[in-house]
Design an enzyme around this catalytic site. Structure first.
Site: not given
Length: 653
Positions: A158, A207-208, A265, A317, A333, A335, A410
């Site tokens: 991250h 980035d993942g 995700h 997720e 979620e 987010c 988050c």
């Protein structure tokens, strides 16, 4: 420090989290200025401003986020307290929320509370700057807990995700205060990333967790530095090429331009798509735009819950399969709701189409707003559509009970930053008029060939369907168009201009009223808010034979607290009885409830084996069970009283 009045021009041009460049190939621009002054969203933003955001520094202190920044800065000693490599991002999201709040509070409201907030912001900005390394790198997890190693775990580390949230906070801080101290930190980190990542540089990688991509586009918009846009395009283009092992979870299985549906995700996918929409806007690339349109339609048609919530699987997720939309195991979620709104707003600006704002409205009022309690002090990470009788709650991040803060926190600062910047998602302009995407009491400014147009809105929406609009400023010598979105759920509406009832019809979701508007002219739009019963596509197995209650933009649910004497698992709705509405100012901060009727299903005598032959089961349509009066409340307000069962989808037999 000075604070701009709500209607003052932003210090650096158009404010807000999305500010397309002057050469962007888009249909609409965000409104020149917007201010929410009363009503439903004003109240929710007041809670955010006076309860949620001010608690941020204390919560970040107790969770260890600020301590870890001090460790990285060398101003503290002790053990690293963070649980995850992405905890710096919670600080940055809070900074973004607080910065938007500073920008949109009138000077007369800048009392001790606001001054404390400004002081907290600058104190934490200074701490972030102190933690940054000389070459621009910044991530406390790797600087402290991992002994200084960098970019060794791109799938889970991250580092670029945190950089993205830092950049977005810096842009918000700069647009809101005019100060460049946090923007300088963000630019130094972005410059460092630009020296490391690229097809012909030290690392060809991604980035993942996408996030840096959309942030880099906004940094380009803020600074005019084209290399930030190019770097964003590089990262978007490299997703889907197996750089992280080819997992859908990391958006690494299929190149975005080739994808046929959203996958993996949910938040990762949506942040990546927001960046792709930004890139399509700034570059005019038709293939990228087409991919965004295709994936949005596939998502809404096959993977979106009634509440606008996204994510069927707790495991990873994940979106899940088409039409896999469970109730009690819905992840949804908070987010993901935020990310969905961010993507849809970019698509609304890119295309000018009303359907994107339809989804924003549904998500705002339901899947998003449920994520924060009415008092602004506790949160939901996941947002199921049913909690069964006798539910054993797992606690923690996946709890169906509101939680003060999370180990993985988050969602709370994500809600804070969206509510603090919400006014920027309500209206747009295009040089030919003003478009109102959402309805909230306030004042909205657009542009007509360089001349400002200002419209005031007064409404008690969503409880009342009447929206009154007054032209406060207009050129007066040229025609322009006032466009009002007619929501997808609305089948009947009426519009009046002065004493005249207009026969204008909506086209593609927009009611476009073109005339040479004069200052003081008034328009009244009435949207029919009769409650309705909604069925799902028959391919949604989880709710076949069920209906949901909706009224206007609101999804409703039953809560056990309103139905003493039994649970909700055995309740059946009588669809032959009409629904009735009543506003309850004493309930849940003031809500309109929907009353219905039903019965409790006759259940078989419990046995060791719960399955029976069909000719031995009770008649599913048997209405001889106990009659029950049902009270449905808005879904966003559930879990604000006492623990108990809840359900959105109601069996009809």
């Amino acid at each position: 420090m000075t604070y701009p009045a709500p209607d003052d021009p932003p210090r650096t041009g158009r404010s807000g989290p999305v500010r397309p460049g002057p050469d962007a190939r888009i249909a609409l621009q965000p409104a020149t200025a917007a201010h929410i002054s009363d009503g439903f969203w004003f109240a929710r933003r007041q809670v955010n401003a006076h309860m949620s955001i001010p608690q941020g520094p204390g919560l970040l202190e107790s969770a260890g986020n600020l301590h870890d920044l001090r460790l990285a800065a060398g101003t503290a000693s002790g053990e690293y307290q963070g649980h995850y490599p992405f905890m710096d991002s919670d600080v940055y999201k809070w900074l973004e929320a607080a910065s938007w709040e500073l920008a949109h509070t009138a000077p007369e409201d800048a009392g001790p509370e606001l001054r404390r907030l400004a002081d907290d912001v600058e104190r934490i900005v200074t701490l972030v700057a102190e933690a940054q390394q000389p070459d621009g790198y910044l991530n406390t997890w790797f600087q402290v807990a991992k002994g200084g190693e960098r970019y060794q775990d791109l799938r889970w580390g991250h580092e670029l995700y945190c950089a993205g949230h830092l950049i977005q906070a810096a842009v918000a801080h700069h647009r809101s205060t005019g100060r460049e101290n946090l923007l300088e930190v963000a630019r130094r980190f972005a410059d460092h990333i630009d020296t490391v990542f690229g097809a012909d540089k030290q690392i060809d990688g991604i980035d993942g967790h996408p996030e840096v991509e959309t942030a880099l586009v906004e940094l380009f918009r803020e600074t005019g530095e084209r290399r930030y846009l190019d770097l964003a395009a590089y990262f978007v283009d490299r997703h889907g090429h197996g750089l992280l092992g080819g997992e859908a979870y990391c958006q690494d299985r299929t190149p975005l331009r080739e994808a046929e549906n959203v996958e993996g995700h949910a938040v990762r996918q949506l942040y990546l798509l927001a960046a792709a929409a930004d890139l399509a806007a700034e570059t005019g690339e038709t293939e990228l735009r087409a991919a965004n349109e295709r994936l949005w339609l596939a998502m809404t048609a096959t993977k979106t819950h009634l509440t606008g919530g996204l994510g069927a699987h707790h495991d990873q997720e994940d979106f899940g399969d088409p039409y896999e939309l469970p109730n009690e195991r819905a992840y949804c979620e908070t987010c993901a709701a935020v990310a969905s709104i961010q993507w849809s707003w970019r698509m609304a600006l890119l295309t000018g189409q009303a359907q994107y704002s339809d989804l924003i409205e549904r998500t705002l009022f339901n899947g998003f707003l449920a994520g924060v309690s009415l008092d602004g002090e506790s949160w939901l990470y996941v947002n199921p559509l049913q909690v069964r009788d006798g539910h054993t709650d797992p606690g923690g991040d996946q709890s169906a009970r509101r939680t003060r803060w999370f180990r993985c926190a988050c969602c709370p600062p994500n809600v804070m930053r969206l509510l603090a910047s919400l006014q920027h998602y309500l209206a747009s302009t295009n040089g030919e008029g003003l478009q109102l995407h959402q309805y909230a009491t306030g004042r909205y400014t657009g542009d007509v060939a360089g001349a400002p147009v200002v419209v005031s809105v007064n409404t008690n929406y969503p409880w009342d369907g009447r929206i009154t609009l007054t032209v406060d400023q207009a050129p007066g010598d040229r025609p322009w168009t006032l466009s009002l979105r007619i929501p997808q759920w609305c089948e009947q509406y009426a519009v009046q201009c002065g004493p005249d009832t207009l026969e204008a019809q909506a086209a593609d979701g927009w009611l476009r009223l073109e005339r040479t508007w004069q200052t003081g002219e008034r328009v009244v739009l009435d949207l029919d808010l009769e409650p309705r019963l909604t069925r799902a596509d028959p391919r949604v197995d989880a709710v076949r034979g069920c209906v949901a209650i909706e009224r206007g933009p609101l999804v409703y649910c039953l809560e056990q607290v309103d139905h003493p004497g039994g649970g909700l698992d055995d309740v059946v709705l009588d669809t032959g009885r009409p629904l009735a509405v009543k506003h309850r100012p004493d309930l849940l901060g003031g809500v309109t409830v929907v009353a219905g009727a039903g019965w409790r299903r006759s259940l078989p005598v419990p046995q060791w084996w719960p399955y029976q032959r069909t000719d031995q089961q009770p008649d599913a349509a048997d209405e001889t069970g106990e009659r029950v009066e049902l009270t449905a409340v808005p879904y966003y307000a559930w879990a604000n009283r006492q623990d108990g069962s809840m359900r959105v989808w109601l069996p009809t037999a």
